[in-house]
Scaffold this motif. Structure first.
Motif, PDB file in Angstrom:
ATOM      1  N   GLU A  35       0.826  -1.210   0.000  1.00 40.21           N
ATOM      2  CA  GLU A  35       0.000   0.000   0.000  1.00 40.21           C
ATOM      3  C   GLU A  35       0.863   1.265   0.000  1.00 40.21           C
ATOM      4  OE1 GLU A  35      -3.301   0.646  -0.265  1.00 40.21           O
ATOM      5  OE2 GLU A  35      -3.406  -1.464  -0.804  1.00 40.21           O
ATOM      6  N   GLU A  36       1.970   1.225   0.720  1.00 37.59           N
ATOM      7  CA  GLU A  36       2.853   2.393   0.768  1.00 37.59           C
ATOM      8  C   GLU A  36       3.495   2.653  -0.589  1.00 37.59           C
ATOM      9  OE1 GLU A  36       6.806   3.982   3.120  1.00 37.59           O
ATOM     10  OE2 GLU A  36       5.563   2.434   4.042  1.00 37.59           O
ATOM     11  N   GLN A  37       3.885   1.593  -1.285  1.00 31.51           N
ATOM     12  CA  GLN A  37       4.469   1.742  -2.620  1.00 31.51           C
ATOM     13  C   GLN A  37       3.429   2.273  -3.601  1.00 31.51           C
ATOM     14  OE1 GLN A  37       5.866  -2.272  -3.125  1.00 31.51           O
ATOM     15  NE2 GLN A  37       8.012  -1.665  -2.864  1.00 31.51           N
ATOM     16  N   LYS A  38       2.193   1.770  -3.488  1.00 28.54           N
ATOM     17  CA  LYS A  38       1.114   2.258  -4.348  1.00 28.54           C
ATOM     18  C   LYS A  38       0.862   3.744  -4.112  1.00 28.54           C
ATOM     19  CE  LYS A  38      -1.451  -2.036  -4.914  1.00 28.54           C
ATOM     20  NZ  LYS A  38      -2.712  -2.743  -4.627  1.00 28.54           N
ATOM     21  N   ARG A  39       0.864   4.136  -2.849  1.00 26.93           N
ATOM     22  CA  ARG A  39       0.637   5.537  -2.494  1.00 26.93           C
ATOM     23  C   ARG A  39       1.779   6.421  -3.015  1.00 26.93           C
ATOM     24  NH1 ARG A  39      -1.485   4.869   2.241  1.00 26.93           N
ATOM     25  NH2 ARG A  39       0.496   4.261   3.165  1.00 26.93           N
ATOM     26  N   ASP A  40       3.024   5.946  -2.862  1.00 28.88           N
ATOM     27  CA  ASP A  40       4.174   6.703  -3.372  1.00 28.88           C
ATOM     28  C   ASP A  40       4.135   6.793  -4.895  1.00 28.88           C
ATOM     29  OD1 ASP A  40       5.060   7.043  -0.795  1.00 28.88           O
ATOM     30  OD2 ASP A  40       6.576   5.436  -0.904  1.00 28.88           O
ATOM     31  N   ASN A  41       3.748   5.689  -5.539  1.00 31.32           N
ATOM     32  CA  ASN A  41       3.637   5.661  -6.995  1.00 31.32           C
ATOM     33  C   ASN A  41       2.558   6.636  -7.470  1.00 31.32           C
ATOM     34  OD1 ASN A  41       4.502   4.644  -9.471  1.00 31.32           O
ATOM     35  ND2 ASN A  41       2.855   3.139  -9.530  1.00 31.32           N
ATOM     36  N   ALA A  42       1.419   6.639  -6.795  1.00 33.14           N
ATOM     37  CA  ALA A  42       0.324   7.545  -7.156  1.00 33.14           C
ATOM     38  C   ALA A  42       0.734   8.995  -6.934  1.00 33.14           C
ATOM     39  CB  ALA A  42      -0.922   7.208  -6.332  1.00 33.14           C
ATOM     40  N   GLN A  43       1.463   9.257  -5.864  1.00 32.10           N
ATOM     41  CA  GLN A  43       1.912  10.620  -5.583  1.00 32.10           C
ATOM     42  C   GLN A  43       2.912  11.099  -6.640  1.00 32.10           C
ATOM     43  OE1 GLN A  43       3.632  11.165  -1.713  1.00 32.10           O
ATOM     44  NE2 GLN A  43       3.565  13.390  -1.860  1.00 32.10           N
ATOM     45  N   ALA A  44       3.835  10.237  -7.035  1.00 33.79           N
ATOM     46  CA  ALA A  44       4.814  10.592  -8.076  1.00 33.79           C
ATOM     47  C   ALA A  44       4.107  10.830  -9.402  1.00 33.79           C
ATOM     48  CB  ALA A  44       5.860   9.495  -8.218  1.00 33.79           C
ATOM     49  N   TYR A  45       3.112   9.992  -9.720  1.00 37.66           N
ATOM     50  CA  TYR A  45       2.327  10.148 -10.947  1.00 37.66           C
ATOM     51  C   TYR A  45       1.614  11.505 -10.942  1.00 37.66           C
ATOM     52  CZ  TYR A  45      -1.429   9.256 -14.326  1.00 37.66           C
ATOM     53  OH  TYR A  45      -2.296   9.346 -15.374  1.00 37.66           O
ATOM     54  N   GLN A  56       1.862  13.268 -23.911  1.00 39.55           N
ATOM     55  CA  GLN A  56       2.682  13.162 -22.700  1.00 39.55           C
ATOM     56  C   GLN A  56       1.987  12.318 -21.630  1.00 39.55           C
ATOM     57  OE1 GLN A  56       5.802  14.034 -22.180  1.00 39.55           O
ATOM     58  NE2 GLN A  56       5.963  14.813 -24.254  1.00 39.55           N
ATOM     59  N   MET A  57       0.664  12.441 -21.520  1.00 37.08           N
ATOM     60  CA  MET A  57      -0.054  11.647 -20.529  1.00 37.08           C
ATOM     61  C   MET A  57      -0.051  10.172 -20.909  1.00 37.08           C
ATOM     62  SD  MET A  57      -0.779  13.307 -17.924  1.00 37.08           S
ATOM     63  CE  MET A  57      -1.772  12.052 -17.139  1.00 37.08           C
ATOM     64  N   ARG A  58      -0.101   9.873 -22.198  1.00 35.28           N
ATOM     65  CA  ARG A  58      -0.011   8.475 -22.632  1.00 35.28           C
ATOM     66  C   ARG A  58       1.342   7.897 -22.207  1.00 35.28           C
ATOM     67  NH1 ARG A  58      -0.307   8.587 -28.264  1.00 35.28           N
ATOM     68  NH2 ARG A  58      -2.329   9.549 -27.943  1.00 35.28           N
ATOM     69  N   LYS A  59       2.408   8.696 -22.396  1.00 43.20           N
ATOM     70  CA  LYS A  59       3.741   8.262 -21.967  1.00 43.20           C
ATOM     71  C   LYS A  59       3.793   8.079 -20.450  1.00 43.20           C
ATOM     72  CE  LYS A  59       7.438  10.576 -22.969  1.00 43.20           C
ATOM     73  NZ  LYS A  59       8.433  11.518 -23.518  1.00 43.20           N
ATOM     74  N   LEU A  60       3.226   9.031 -19.726  1.00 39.39           N
ATOM     75  CA  LEU A  60       3.226   8.986 -18.265  1.00 39.39           C
ATOM     76  C   LEU A  60       2.415   7.783 -17.764  1.00 39.39           C
ATOM     77  CD1 LEU A  60       4.308  10.667 -15.877  1.00 39.39           C
ATOM     78  CD2 LEU A  60       2.108  11.822 -15.836  1.00 39.39           C
ATOM     79  N   ASP A  61       1.285   7.509 -18.397  1.00 46.42           N
ATOM     80  CA  ASP A  61       0.469   6.355 -18.013  1.00 46.42           C
ATOM     81  C   ASP A  61       1.242   5.055 -18.199  1.00 46.42           C
ATOM     82  OD1 ASP A  61      -1.600   8.038 -17.387  1.00 46.42           O
ATOM     83  OD2 ASP A  61      -2.792   7.594 -19.173  1.00 46.42           O
ATOM     84  N   ARG A  62       1.954   4.949 -19.316  1.00 48.77           N
ATOM     85  CA  ARG A  62       2.765   3.748 -19.557  1.00 48.77           C
ATOM     86  C   ARG A  62       3.880   3.619 -18.527  1.00 48.77           C
ATOM     87  NH1 ARG A  62       3.555   5.162 -25.277  1.00 48.77           N
ATOM     88  NH2 ARG A  62       1.523   4.823 -26.181  1.00 48.77           N
ATOM     89  N   GLU A  63       4.512   4.754 -18.216  1.00 44.18           N
ATOM     90  CA  GLU A  63       5.622   4.751 -17.251  1.00 44.18           C
ATOM     91  C   GLU A  63       5.169   4.236 -15.886  1.00 44.18           C
ATOM     92  OE1 GLU A  63       8.340   8.060 -14.898  1.00 44.18           O
ATOM     93  OE2 GLU A  63       7.557   8.583 -16.874  1.00 44.18           O
ATOM     94  N   PHE A  64       3.951   4.617 -15.483  1.00 41.76           N
ATOM     95  CA  PHE A  64       3.464   4.226 -14.167  1.00 41.76           C
ATOM     96  C   PHE A  64       2.520   3.021 -14.210  1.00 41.76           C
ATOM     97  CE2 PHE A  64       5.078   8.413 -13.268  1.00 41.76           C
ATOM     98  CZ  PHE A  64       5.591   8.285 -11.992  1.00 41.76           C
ATOM     99  N   GLY A  65       2.315   2.460 -15.405  1.00 44.96           N
ATOM    100  CA  GLY A  65       1.497   1.255 -15.522  1.00 44.96           C
ATOM    101  C   GLY A  65       0.027   1.465 -15.268  1.00 44.96           C
ATOM    102  N   VAL A  66      -0.500   2.609 -15.661  1.00 43.36           N
ATOM    103  CA  VAL A  66      -1.922   2.888 -15.449  1.00 43.36           C
ATOM    104  C   VAL A  66      -2.662   3.149 -16.764  1.00 43.36           C
ATOM    105  CG1 VAL A  66      -1.651   3.759 -13.109  1.00 43.36           C
ATOM    106  CG2 VAL A  66      -1.464   5.335 -15.019  1.00 43.36           C
ATOM    107  N   GLU A  67      -2.075   2.705 -17.894  1.00 42.72           N
ATOM    108  CA  GLU A  67      -2.714   2.950 -19.178  1.00 42.72           C
ATOM    109  C   GLU A  67      -3.966   2.107 -19.326  1.00 42.72           C
ATOM    110  OE1 GLU A  67       0.861   0.650 -20.527  1.00 42.72           O
ATOM    111  OE2 GLU A  67      -0.187   0.609 -18.642  1.00 42.72           O
ATOM    112  N   ASP A  68      -4.910   2.620 -20.139  1.00 45.63           N
ATOM    113  CA  ASP A  68      -6.143   1.905 -20.422  1.00 45.63           C
ATOM    114  C   ASP A  68      -5.871   0.815 -21.439  1.00 45.63           C
ATOM    115  OD1 ASP A  68      -7.634   3.526 -18.767  1.00 45.63           O
ATOM    116  OD2 ASP A  68      -8.178   4.927 -20.359  1.00 45.63           O
TER     117      ASP A  68
END
Length: 90
Positions: free
Chosen positions: A3-13, A76-88
């Motif tokens: 959960e902490e890693q997810k939160r840090d990942n979401a914050q960085a995103y 840029q958001m498509r790139k960012l989504d891929r970087e953080f693994g949240v793409e549709d």
């Protein structure tokens, strides 16, 4: 992922997303307000398509810039989504 890693990942995103939005809004402000209002006298010394450049920026340039910003943001958001693994997945 914990959960902490997810939160840090979401914050960085979110931080990268906000940084991108602020940068693009600054560009839009400079083009629309700066070139169309503040620097209009200096820009009017030049012409584009028969029109004074300051007038052109006020009437057309800010619209074209806004459209370019939309495409840049989407790319840029498509790139960012891929970087953080949240793409549709489509």
């Amino acid at each position: 992922m914990s959960e902490e890693q997810k939160r840090d990942n979401a914050q960085a995103y979110w931080q990268k997303n906000v940084r991108l939005m602020i940068g693009l809004l600054v560009v839009w402000f400079v083009v629309s307000f700066g070139c169309g209002i503040l620097f209009v006298d200096e820009l009017n010394q030049f012409r584009i398509g028969g029109y004074k450049l300051g007038f052109w920026f006020a009437q057309q340039g800010s619209i074209y810039t806004f459209l370019a910003i939309i495409f840049i943001y989407a790319f840029q958001m498509r790139k960012l989504d891929r970087e953080f693994g949240v793409e549709d997945d489509e």
